[in-house]
Design a protein around this motif. Structure first.
Motif, PDB file in Angstrom:
ATOM      1  N   PRO A 267     -10.774  -0.460  -2.380  1.00 25.52           N
ATOM      2  CA  PRO A 267     -10.850   0.921  -2.277  1.00 25.52           C
ATOM      3  C   PRO A 267      -9.182   1.405  -2.339  1.00 25.52           C
ATOM      4  N   TYR A 268      -8.462   0.638  -2.482  1.00 24.08           N
ATOM      5  CA  TYR A 268      -7.025   1.159  -2.537  1.00 24.08           C
ATOM      6  C   TYR A 268      -6.370   0.062  -3.541  1.00 24.08           C
ATOM      7  N   PRO A 269      -6.585  -0.138  -4.787  1.00 25.43           N
ATOM      8  CA  PRO A 269      -6.021  -1.188  -5.696  1.00 25.43           C
ATOM      9  C   PRO A 269      -4.490  -0.995  -5.808  1.00 25.43           C
ATOM     10  N   PRO A 270      -3.942  -1.974  -6.146  1.00 27.43           N
ATOM     11  CA  PRO A 270      -2.494  -1.817  -6.075  1.00 27.43           C
ATOM     12  C   PRO A 270      -2.090  -0.897  -7.218  1.00 27.43           C
ATOM     13  N   ARG A 271      -2.616  -0.583  -8.362  1.00 22.62           N
ATOM     14  CA  ARG A 271      -2.062   0.161  -9.644  1.00 22.62           C
ATOM     15  C   ARG A 271      -3.124   0.967 -10.235  1.00 22.62           C
ATOM     16  N   THR A 272      -2.627   2.069 -11.076  1.00 20.50           N
ATOM     17  CA  THR A 272      -3.470   2.609 -11.681  1.00 20.50           C
ATOM     18  C   THR A 272      -3.644   2.457 -13.251  1.00 20.50           C
ATOM     19  N   PRO A 273      -4.920   2.388 -13.708  1.00 21.63           N
ATOM     20  CA  PRO A 273      -4.866   2.060 -15.187  1.00 21.63           C
ATOM     21  C   PRO A 273      -4.090   3.080 -16.078  1.00 21.63           C
ATOM     22  N   ASP A 274      -3.847   2.679 -17.361  1.00 21.11           N
ATOM     23  CA  ASP A 274      -3.168   3.716 -18.118  1.00 21.11           C
ATOM     24  C   ASP A 274      -3.860   5.013 -18.063  1.00 21.11           C
ATOM     25  N   ARG A 275      -3.072   5.958 -18.015  1.00 27.29           N
ATOM     26  CA  ARG A 275      -3.694   7.622 -17.913  1.00 27.29           C
ATOM     27  C   ARG A 275      -2.868   8.588 -18.691  1.00 27.29           C
ATOM     28  N   SER A 276      -3.633   9.545 -18.867  1.00 27.21           N
ATOM     29  CA  SER A 276      -2.768  10.813 -19.347  1.00 27.21           C
ATOM     30  C   SER A 276      -2.872  11.950 -18.288  1.00 27.21           C
ATOM     31  N   PRO A 277      -2.094  13.038 -18.264  1.00 27.12           N
ATOM     32  CA  PRO A 277      -2.092  14.072 -17.213  1.00 27.12           C
ATOM     33  C   PRO A 277      -3.399  14.911 -17.726  1.00 27.12           C
ATOM     34  N   VAL A 278      -4.184  15.407 -16.847  1.00 25.47           N
ATOM     35  CA  VAL A 278      -5.273  16.494 -17.068  1.00 25.47           C
ATOM     36  C   VAL A 278      -4.782  17.457 -17.950  1.00 25.47           C
ATOM     37  N   GLU A 279      -3.615  18.193 -17.922  1.00 28.68           N
ATOM     38  CA  GLU A 279      -3.172  19.111 -18.884  1.00 28.68           C
ATOM     39  C   GLU A 279      -3.173  18.592 -20.328  1.00 28.68           C
ATOM     40  N   PHE A 280      -2.788  17.232 -20.390  1.00 31.68           N
ATOM     41  CA  PHE A 280      -2.964  16.920 -21.895  1.00 31.68           C
ATOM     42  C   PHE A 280      -4.485  16.782 -22.295  1.00 31.68           C
ATOM     43  N   LEU A 281      -5.383  16.527 -21.649  1.00 32.81           N
ATOM     44  CA  LEU A 281      -6.759  16.335 -21.836  1.00 32.81           C
ATOM     45  C   LEU A 281      -7.085  17.937 -22.115  1.00 32.81           C
ATOM     46  N   ARG A 282      -6.823  18.935 -21.372  1.00 31.55           N
ATOM     47  CA  ARG A 282      -7.197  20.284 -21.750  1.00 31.55           C
ATOM     48  C   ARG A 282      -6.359  20.708 -22.802  1.00 31.55           C
ATOM     49  N   THR A 283      -5.287  20.188 -23.173  1.00 29.24           N
ATOM     50  CA  THR A 283      -4.678  20.856 -24.480  1.00 29.24           C
ATOM     51  C   THR A 283      -5.313  20.098 -25.716  1.00 29.24           C
ATOM     52  N   THR A 284      -5.901  18.745 -25.556  1.00 28.24           N
ATOM     53  CA  THR A 284      -6.402  17.992 -26.664  1.00 28.24           C
ATOM     54  C   THR A 284      -7.730  18.719 -26.990  1.00 28.24           C
ATOM     55  N   GLY A 285      -8.601  19.045 -26.064  1.00 24.22           N
ATOM     56  CA  GLY A 285      -9.688  19.718 -26.417  1.00 24.22           C
ATOM     57  C   GLY A 285     -10.908  18.917 -26.740  1.00 24.22           C
ATOM     58  N   GLU A 286     -11.946  19.413 -27.507  1.00 26.73           N
ATOM     59  CA  GLU A 286     -13.105  18.490 -27.747  1.00 26.73           C
ATOM     60  C   GLU A 286     -12.676  17.461 -28.798  1.00 26.73           C
ATOM     61  N   THR A 287     -12.992  16.120 -28.417  1.00 27.03           N
ATOM     62  CA  THR A 287     -12.751  14.937 -29.227  1.00 27.03           C
ATOM     63  C   THR A 287     -13.582  13.799 -28.955  1.00 27.03           C
ATOM     64  N   GLU A 288     -14.027  12.959 -29.821  1.00 25.45           N
ATOM     65  CA  GLU A 288     -14.637  11.725 -29.635  1.00 25.45           C
ATOM     66  C   GLU A 288     -13.795  10.741 -29.114  1.00 25.45           C
ATOM     67  N   GLU A 289     -12.673  10.737 -29.239  1.00 25.89           N
ATOM     68  CA  GLU A 289     -11.765   9.867 -28.857  1.00 25.89           C
ATOM     69  C   GLU A 289     -11.785   9.608 -27.194  1.00 25.89           C
ATOM     70  N   VAL A 290     -11.799   8.640 -26.834  1.00 21.15           N
ATOM     71  CA  VAL A 290     -11.836   8.281 -25.624  1.00 21.15           C
ATOM     72  C   VAL A 290     -10.428   8.182 -24.671  1.00 21.15           C
ATOM     73  N   LEU A 291     -10.405   9.067 -23.940  1.00 23.09           N
ATOM     74  CA  LEU A 291      -9.310   9.383 -23.116  1.00 23.09           C
ATOM     75  C   LEU A 291      -9.476   9.111 -21.567  1.00 23.09           C
ATOM     76  N   ASN A 292      -8.182   8.702 -21.071  1.00 29.35           N
ATOM     77  CA  ASN A 292      -8.003   8.424 -19.677  1.00 29.35           C
ATOM     78  C   ASN A 292      -7.578   9.461 -18.935  1.00 29.35           C
ATOM     79  N   THR A 293      -7.932   9.638 -17.596  1.00 30.34           N
ATOM     80  CA  THR A 293      -7.194  10.561 -16.438  1.00 30.34           C
ATOM     81  C   THR A 293      -7.380  10.003 -15.177  1.00 30.34           C
ATOM     82  N   SER A 294      -6.994  10.657 -14.447  1.00 26.21           N
ATOM     83  CA  SER A 294      -7.179  10.483 -12.922  1.00 26.21           C
ATOM     84  C   SER A 294      -6.849  11.771 -12.059  1.00 26.21           C
TER      85      SER A 294
END
Length: 488
Positions: free
Chosen positions: A26-53
């Motif tokens: 429940p408390y892993p030592p690291r976070t997988p690669d991610r993008s900020p939420v703002e980046f996703l909102r700026t990107t908009g609708e896409t079939e590309e798989v993106l990561n965030t947290s």
């Protein structure tokens, strides 16, 4: 000490154990690669798989579909989680999540029928299981906030929740950081050198205030938390650093109220070859830079007043203003009569020193009415023993204090560099000081005896400046972790 438990915390602790039994940390030592939420909102609708947290801020379950909102420091986005898109472990884990948990997700972006940009989640990782519930604050369609976390004592003790839930607090402290950066930027760009001087001092000085007392065990020596940086900085001016400043913490063992904190941030700067008139210009420029950094225009609203920060600021003579507002020529009164007036006004019963009495009366009669940015000038020498006297009027000093909206923000002098005069003043102060015990700062006086160029000095209360520029009602609202009484 164990976590205090109630039924809500107990329920989360049970889920925590169940998650561990699933073989999931429940408390892993690291976070997988991610993008900020703002980046996703700026990107908009896409079939590309993106990561965030982010932290789960809302959760709505509809059978085999769950809608979540997660937020990070850049924004908030909706998650669309359908059982068919997750593996069995991910779906089981989802059932053990709560508001406040922090998760990582992966998926494409689409727009729902209601027009909401959402992540179609295909992978989910738990980063943090929150065992204490986070209060739920709701904002309706009209922008009205419900169930806000607003109890002052609670938010001062638990600033993490305040910043998490109150956007106004978060924005205030972001503005504070930008204000401090802008002050440094202005001074650095004009040839000032930032330095660090001792916080633990053998002899405290530079202001009239009670210190915090400590003891240095290895040297068996009493020492003090600094009340000001003045004397060290002026030693540097004497040494040839002709534009110098320090921006840091000072400590005064005195009362706490809306505008006073025992630990506070102060800017002190000293500049050779200028005087208190030059310090007025410096203060005006610093206020302009700070206001721009805080994102406010030339006019700010504070405590119901529209404050015009456009220079030049008004000049108000000290003696004339006190005479006008009090209706009395108080400087002609005896100390005993002044003490009686201060007592009758409820301003204090144990004040016997004439300068302190006159200062109290000025704060009572004049200060509350100084709304627009103003310099109070022409202080009598008995109130300003460390400032230079005016050449054409030795009874008046080259000193000012800056006020905005009834708050004192700055104090400045044409600095006294006569070592013989300065020694007499400091010896007199030391003789009447409980802590100095007649001891003066001979190392500072040595620097003056070597010779310090004519200079202006300026001290600015940074917390109070932040109050004005962010609309904070209390100095505690500008300090991330103000000093509080211990909880019983």
């Amino acid at each position: 000490m164990a976590i205090e438990e109630n039924e809500f915390i107990s329920n989360r602790l049970e889920k925590l154990d169940a998650i561990r039994e699933m073989g999931i940390s429940p408390y892993p030592p690291r976070t997988p690669d991610r993008s900020p939420v703002e980046f996703l909102r700026t990107t908009g609708e896409t079939e590309e798989v993106l990561n965030t947290s982010g932290r789960i801020a809302a959760m709505r379950k509809h059978g085999k579909t769950v809608f979540c909102d997660i937020s990070d420091s850049t924004g908030r986005i909706q998650l669309f989680i359908n059982k068919k898109n997750l593996d069995d472990t991910g779906w089981e884990l989802l059932g053990k999540l709560d508001l406040g948990d922090i998760i990582w997700v992966s998926g494409s972006l689409f727009v729902t029928r209601t027009g909401e940009l959402s992540v179609r989640v295909v992978s989910l990782v738990l980063l943090v299981k929150a065992v204490r519930p986070v209060p739920v604050v709701k904002t309706d369609a009209e922008g009205h906030v419900h169930d806000a976390v607003s109890d002052p004592d609670f938010i001062y003790r638990h600033r993490s929740l305040d910043l998490m839930l109150n956007e106004s607090s978060r924005n205030r402290f972001i503005a504070r950081s930008r204000i401090i950066t802008a002050i440094r930027g202005y001074l650095d760009s004009d040839g000032f050198l930032e330095v660090e001087t001792p916080i633990l001092q053998q002899i405290y000085g530079g202001a009239a205030a009670d210190p915090f007392v400590s003891h240095y065990n290895s040297m068996d020596d009493q020492c003090y938390l600094r009340i000001a940086t003045e004397l060290y900085l002026k030693r540097l001016v004497a040494g040839g650093i002709h534009r110098v400043y320090e921006l840091g913490k000072d400590f005064r063992n005195e009362g706490v109220d809306r505008t006073h904190s025992p630990e506070f941030t102060q800017l002190e700067l000293y500049e050779a070859w200028t005087d208190y008139q030059g310090m007025m210009t410096r203060f005006e420029n610093i206020v302009q830079a700070a206001a721009q950094a805080a994102g406010v225009g030339p006019v700010v609203n504070y405590a119901g007043h529209d404050i015009d920060l456009t220079p030049p600021f008004k000049r108000i003579p000290f003696v004339a203003a006190l005479h006008e507002k009090s209706g009395e020529k108080l400087f002609e009164w005896s100390t005993e009569k002044l003490s009686g007036l201060v007592s009758s006004l409820g301003l204090g019963d144990d004040i016997n020193e004439r300068p302190a009495l006159l200062d109290k009366l000025f704060d009572h009669y004049v200060t509350p009415g100084i709304i627009q940015p103003s310099f109070v000038v022409d202080y009598p020498v008995e109130l300003s023993p460390l400032a230079k006297q005016k050449a054409d009027d030795p009874g008046i000093t080259e000193r000012f204090e800056a006020f905005i909206a009834g708050l004192e923000l700055a104090n400045a002098f044409s600095e006294q560099n006569d070592p013989v005069y300065q020694r007499k003043v400091l010896e007199n102060q030391a003789a009447h000081s409980q802590h100095r015990r007649g001891v003066v700062d001979n190392e500072f006086l040595y620097a003056l005896e070597v010779g310090m160029p004519p200079a202006g000095g300026l001290g600015i209360g940074v917390d109070r400046l932040v109050m004005i520029l962010t609309g904070a009602a209390s100095i505690r609202d500008t300090i991330l972790f103000p000093y509080l009484r211990r909880e019983q």
